[in-house]
Design a protein around this motif. Structure first.
Motif, PDB file in Angstrom:
ATOM      1  N   GLY A 133      -8.659   2.019   0.798  1.00 28.90           N
ATOM      2  CA  GLY A 133      -8.108   2.790  -0.308  1.00 28.90           C
ATOM      3  C   GLY A 133      -9.125   3.682  -1.004  1.00 28.90           C
ATOM      4  O   GLY A 133      -8.825   4.820  -1.367  1.00 28.90           O
TER       5      GLY A 133
ATOM      6  N   GLY B  63       0.780  -1.224   0.000  1.00 32.97           N
ATOM      7  CA  GLY B  63       0.000   0.000   0.000  1.00 32.97           C
ATOM      8  C   GLY B  63       0.810   1.271   0.000  1.00 32.97           C
ATOM      9  O   GLY B  63       0.241   2.361  -0.082  1.00 32.97           O
TER      10      GLY B  63
ATOM     11  N   VAL C  94      -3.898   9.826  -3.693  1.00 34.26           N
ATOM     12  CA  VAL C  94      -3.768   9.352  -2.315  1.00 34.26           C
ATOM     13  C   VAL C  94      -2.888  10.321  -1.541  1.00 34.26           C
ATOM     14  O   VAL C  94      -2.172  11.141  -2.136  1.00 34.26           O
ATOM     15  CB  VAL C  94      -3.180   7.923  -2.266  1.00 34.26           C
TER      16      VAL C  94
ATOM     17  N   ALA D 266      -1.911   4.027   5.060  1.00 33.55           N
ATOM     18  CA  ALA D 266      -2.215   2.984   4.084  1.00 33.55           C
ATOM     19  C   ALA D 266      -3.060   1.853   4.663  1.00 33.55           C
ATOM     20  O   ALA D 266      -3.622   1.050   3.913  1.00 33.55           O
ATOM     21  CB  ALA D 266      -0.922   2.415   3.504  1.00 33.55           C
TER      22      ALA D 266
ATOM     23  N   LEU E  96      -9.807   6.632   1.228  1.00 31.74           N
ATOM     24  CA  LEU E  96      -8.685   7.569   1.227  1.00 31.74           C
ATOM     25  C   LEU E  96      -8.728   8.472  -0.002  1.00 31.74           C
ATOM     26  O   LEU E  96      -8.487   9.680   0.098  1.00 31.74           O
ATOM     27  CB  LEU E  96      -7.358   6.811   1.253  1.00 31.74           C
ATOM     28  N   ARG E  97      -9.049   7.900  -1.144  1.00 30.35           N
ATOM     29  CA  ARG E  97      -9.139   8.699  -2.365  1.00 30.35           C
ATOM     30  C   ARG E  97     -10.271   9.721  -2.272  1.00 30.35           C
ATOM     31  O   ARG E  97     -10.130  10.872  -2.705  1.00 30.35           O
ATOM     32  CB  ARG E  97      -9.309   7.791  -3.573  1.00 30.35           C
TER      33      ARG E  97
ATOM     34  N   ARG F 168      -1.900   3.244  -1.454  1.00 32.81           N
ATOM     35  CA  ARG F 168      -2.811   4.037  -0.621  1.00 32.81           C
ATOM     36  C   ARG F 168      -2.107   5.217   0.037  1.00 32.81           C
ATOM     37  O   ARG F 168      -2.749   6.043   0.677  1.00 32.81           O
ATOM     38  CB  ARG F 168      -3.472   3.136   0.430  1.00 32.81           C
ATOM     39  N   CYS F 169      -0.793   5.277  -0.107  1.00 35.83           N
ATOM     40  CA  CYS F 169      -0.029   6.427   0.395  1.00 35.83           C
ATOM     41  C   CYS F 169       1.288   6.496  -0.353  1.00 35.83           C
ATOM     42  O   CYS F 169       1.896   5.456  -0.656  1.00 35.83           O
ATOM     43  CB  CYS F 169       0.226   6.307   1.901  1.00 35.83           C
TER      44      CYS F 169
END
Length: 258
Positions: free
Chosen positions: A198, A11, A95, A194, A201-202, A47-48
């Motif tokens: 996901g 992630g 992200v 992360a 997060l977006r 995710r990050c």
């Protein structure tokens, strides 16, 4: 040398900049950085993103020597467009972006970290805009995201720097650690981020950007117009030439000062 992307943890993508000796990026370097950050953000498994640098410091801005040895204004235009793309790539990354800053973070470096979602810094990190000493303008937009308005103005007019610890006191740096612990500290925060969903997060990144009180793209573009004016008047070229022909060493290469 250049820009590379790695995936040390699930992630998490790490985008690393490496342009010796001081990470003063040439025109192509800014575009490479923008492409790497945007690519990492588009990856559904990421995710990050951690934005890091190799070498003596995080970023020393644009490659002024490239600008001075290039005929006409093409290098200036390229640098301005390249910086705009790189700063926007960090801000618009799908992200969250964590900047891991060590050593000097100057000029364009402020544009990068000012648009990041979080900053982790080593205890030797310094931040500043030596733009007036280099015949340029710009990135006050991003410095204003790191310090209060009047401090931003004083730093901008004097070309002074502030330390990571000072920014930590202002709340813009998440954590300050010894240099040897910087990578681990940045990855620790990135892994915590992360661990979230996901898709959420977006959505969160888009929502937070949407409520930002300042349009960083438009305000930075406005600043760049004054850089062109300084160049057309001949002021900028005089300052850049003095910089290029000045004494060697980090103080000249990176403009680091207090």
């Amino acid at each position: 040398m250049g820009v590379s992307t790695s995936a040390p943890h699930a992630g998490v993508a790490v985008v690393t900049v490496d342009f010796p000796p001081v990470n003063a990026l040439p025109v192509q370097g800014w575009y490479e950085l923008a492409s790497a950050v945007r690519g990492a953000g588009r990856d559904p498994d990421v995710r990050c993103v951690v934005l890091a640098a190799a070498g003596r410091g995080f970023n020393a801005g644009v490659d002024i020597k490239e600008m001075q040895r290039t005929e006409g204004h093409q290098a200036l235009i390229g640098a301005n467009h390249g910086c705009y793309e790189a700063f926007a790539a960090v801000y618009d990354c799908q992200v969250p972006v964590v900047a891991a800053v060590h050593g000097f973070c100057l000029g364009g470096g402020i544009g990068l970290v000012g648009n990041a979602d979080a900053i982790v810094a080593s205890d030797d990190a310094t931040f500043g805009l030596p733009e007036l000493d280099r015949g340029a303008l710009g990135a006050a937009t991003h410095l204003a995201r790191l310090v209060p308005q009047h401090l931003m103005r004083a730093l901008y007019y004097t070309s002074r720097t502030v330390t990571a610890e000072e920014l930590h006191r202002h709340g813009s740096v998440w954590r300050v650690v010894p240099r040897a612990e910087l990578s681990d500290a940045a990855l620790e925060l990135a892994r915590e981020i992360a661990a979230k969903d996901g898709a959420l997060l977006r959505l969160a990144k888009a929502a937070i950007n949407g409520i930002d009180p300042v349009d960083v793209r438009r305000s930075y573009r406005f600043e760049q117009g004054f850089t062109f004016e300084a160049n057309l008047s001949g002021i900028a070229d005089r300052h850049r030439e003095a910089f290029v022909s000045g004494p060697s060493g980090l103080s000249a290469e990176a403009g680091e000062r207090r």
